[in-house]
Motif scaffolding. Structure first.
Motif, short mmCIF file in Angstrom:
data_model
loop_
_atom_site.label_atom_id
_atom_site.label_comp_id
_atom_site.label_asym_id
_atom_site.label_seq_id
_atom_site.Cartn_x
_atom_site.Cartn_y
_atom_site.Cartn_z
N GLU A 105 6.04 -32.70 -22.05
CA GLU A 105 7.21 -31.82 -22.04
C GLU A 105 6.92 -30.57 -21.23
O GLU A 105 5.76 -30.18 -21.07
N ALA A 106 7.97 -29.98 -20.70
CA ALA A 106 7.87 -28.70 -20.01
C ALA A 106 8.37 -27.62 -20.94
O ALA A 106 9.43 -27.75 -21.55
N VAL A 107 7.61 -26.54 -21.06
CA VAL A 107 7.96 -25.46 -21.97
C VAL A 107 8.13 -24.18 -21.15
O VAL A 107 7.13 -23.56 -20.75
N PRO A 108 9.36 -23.76 -20.85
CA PRO A 108 9.56 -22.53 -20.07
C PRO A 108 9.43 -21.28 -20.92
O PRO A 108 9.85 -21.25 -22.08
N TYR A 109 8.84 -20.26 -20.36
CA TYR A 109 8.78 -18.93 -20.97
C TYR A 109 9.54 -17.99 -20.03
O TYR A 109 8.94 -17.41 -19.12
N GLY A 110 10.84 -17.89 -20.21
CA GLY A 110 11.66 -17.23 -19.22
C GLY A 110 11.69 -18.10 -17.97
O GLY A 110 11.47 -19.31 -18.02
N ASP A 111 11.98 -17.49 -16.83
CA ASP A 111 12.01 -18.24 -15.58
C ASP A 111 10.67 -18.25 -14.87
O ASP A 111 10.32 -19.22 -14.19
N ALA A 112 9.91 -17.19 -15.03
CA ALA A 112 8.71 -17.01 -14.22
C ALA A 112 7.54 -17.89 -14.62
O ALA A 112 6.66 -18.16 -13.80
N GLU A 113 7.51 -18.37 -15.86
CA GLU A 113 6.35 -19.12 -16.35
C GLU A 113 6.78 -20.45 -16.94
O GLU A 113 7.79 -20.56 -17.61
N CYS A 114 5.97 -21.47 -16.66
CA CYS A 114 6.22 -22.78 -17.25
C CYS A 114 4.88 -23.38 -17.69
O CYS A 114 3.89 -23.29 -16.97
N ARG A 115 4.88 -23.94 -18.89
CA ARG A 115 3.70 -24.62 -19.41
C ARG A 115 4.07 -26.08 -19.63
O ARG A 115 5.04 -26.40 -20.31
N TRP A 116 3.27 -26.97 -19.04
CA TRP A 116 3.51 -28.40 -19.17
C TRP A 116 2.47 -29.00 -20.12
O TRP A 116 1.27 -28.96 -19.84
N ARG A 117 2.91 -29.51 -21.24
CA ARG A 117 2.02 -30.23 -22.13
C ARG A 117 1.78 -31.60 -21.52
O ARG A 117 2.72 -32.30 -21.15
N VAL A 118 0.51 -31.97 -21.41
CA VAL A 118 0.15 -33.19 -20.71
C VAL A 118 -0.76 -34.06 -21.56
O VAL A 118 -1.40 -33.59 -22.51
N ASP A 133 -0.47 -24.54 -16.85
CA ASP A 133 0.50 -23.46 -16.88
C ASP A 133 0.52 -22.75 -15.53
O ASP A 133 -0.54 -22.54 -14.91
N VAL A 134 1.72 -22.41 -15.06
CA VAL A 134 1.88 -21.63 -13.84
C VAL A 134 2.81 -20.46 -14.13
O VAL A 134 3.88 -20.65 -14.73
N GLN A 135 2.40 -19.26 -13.73
CA GLN A 135 3.23 -18.08 -13.92
C GLN A 135 3.35 -17.31 -12.61
O GLN A 135 2.35 -17.01 -11.95
N PHE A 136 4.58 -16.98 -12.23
CA PHE A 136 4.84 -16.20 -11.02
C PHE A 136 5.02 -14.72 -11.36
O PHE A 136 5.44 -14.37 -12.47
#
Length: 218
Positions: A105-118, A133-136
């Protein structure tokens, strides 16, 4: 969080993918050497939302995450001011192609950050609740502060990623600057009890592969 069920990656394939990831990333790093200590936590300046993320890997903006099912694809999402929507930028298929394991699943934290459970990879025995996880960031100020922070322990340059990239020597987060885009890549692929250098190196190699995939989408 609940234990993740393995969903279709064989032991042999997973091991080969992990080996390729390590080899590719180590080659890209060009033998860079550390310039400081290797313990502690990397911290952006106090009062910024990036501080918690850089020190702990937790969501930086204090928002409540919302889980979504893996997507099959998405166009690059960029607001009028140039801000990137991380989850829209990197659909599940792009994450899987980059690191060689399925997105749960993809778990967004606002727009700037996304954490993908793999799904865990065989290269990391005993690992559960694995994620990348990637955060801009809006500019390179957080990146500059992280580099200069006393508890960062210095940084190690990573060649071949954007205009500039480094990994902090304390918490090993991977920071990348590409034009006006600045982002940090974090992951938890090994079990919390696994402190071996080989496992850490394999995890860092996966972060390099993910960072390259992000650059390809920008």
């Amino acid at each position: 969080m609940r234990h993740l069920r393995r969903i279709g990656i064989s032991q042999a394939v997973g091991q080969r993918l992990a080996s390729l990831a390590v080899a590719g990333a180590l080659s890209a790093c060009g033998g860079a050497t550390a310039t400081g200590a290797t313990t502690g936590a990397a911290s952006p300046p106090a009062g910024t939302g990036a501080a918690t993320a850089a020190a702990t890997g937790a969501p930086a903006n204090g928002t409540t995450p919302t889980s979504t099912a893996p997507s099959s694809g998405s166009s690059v999402a960029r607001a009028a001011d140039g801000a990137v929507n991380a989850c829209a930028l990197m659909p599940a298929a792009a994450i899987q192609a980059a690191i060689g394991t399925s997105v749960v699943e993809a778990v967004p934290y606002g727009d700037a950050e996304c954490r993908w459970r793999v799904e865990p990879l065989p290269a990391f025995p005993g690992a559960t609740d694995t994620w990348v996880d990637v955060q801009f960031f809006a500019n390179d100020i957080p990146m500059t502060h992280v580099e200069a922070a006393p508890d960062t322990g210095g940084v190690t340059a990573v060649d071949g990623l954007g205009d500039r990239a480094f990994r902090t020597n304390s918490f090993h987060h991977l920071w990348v600057k590409h034009g006006s885009d600045v982002y940090v890549v974090r992951s938890r692929m090994r079990s919390l009890s696994d402190t071996t250098d080989a496992s850490r190196t394999a995890g860092e190699a996966i972060e390099v592969l993910l960072a390259r995939a992000v650059l390809a989408q920008l």
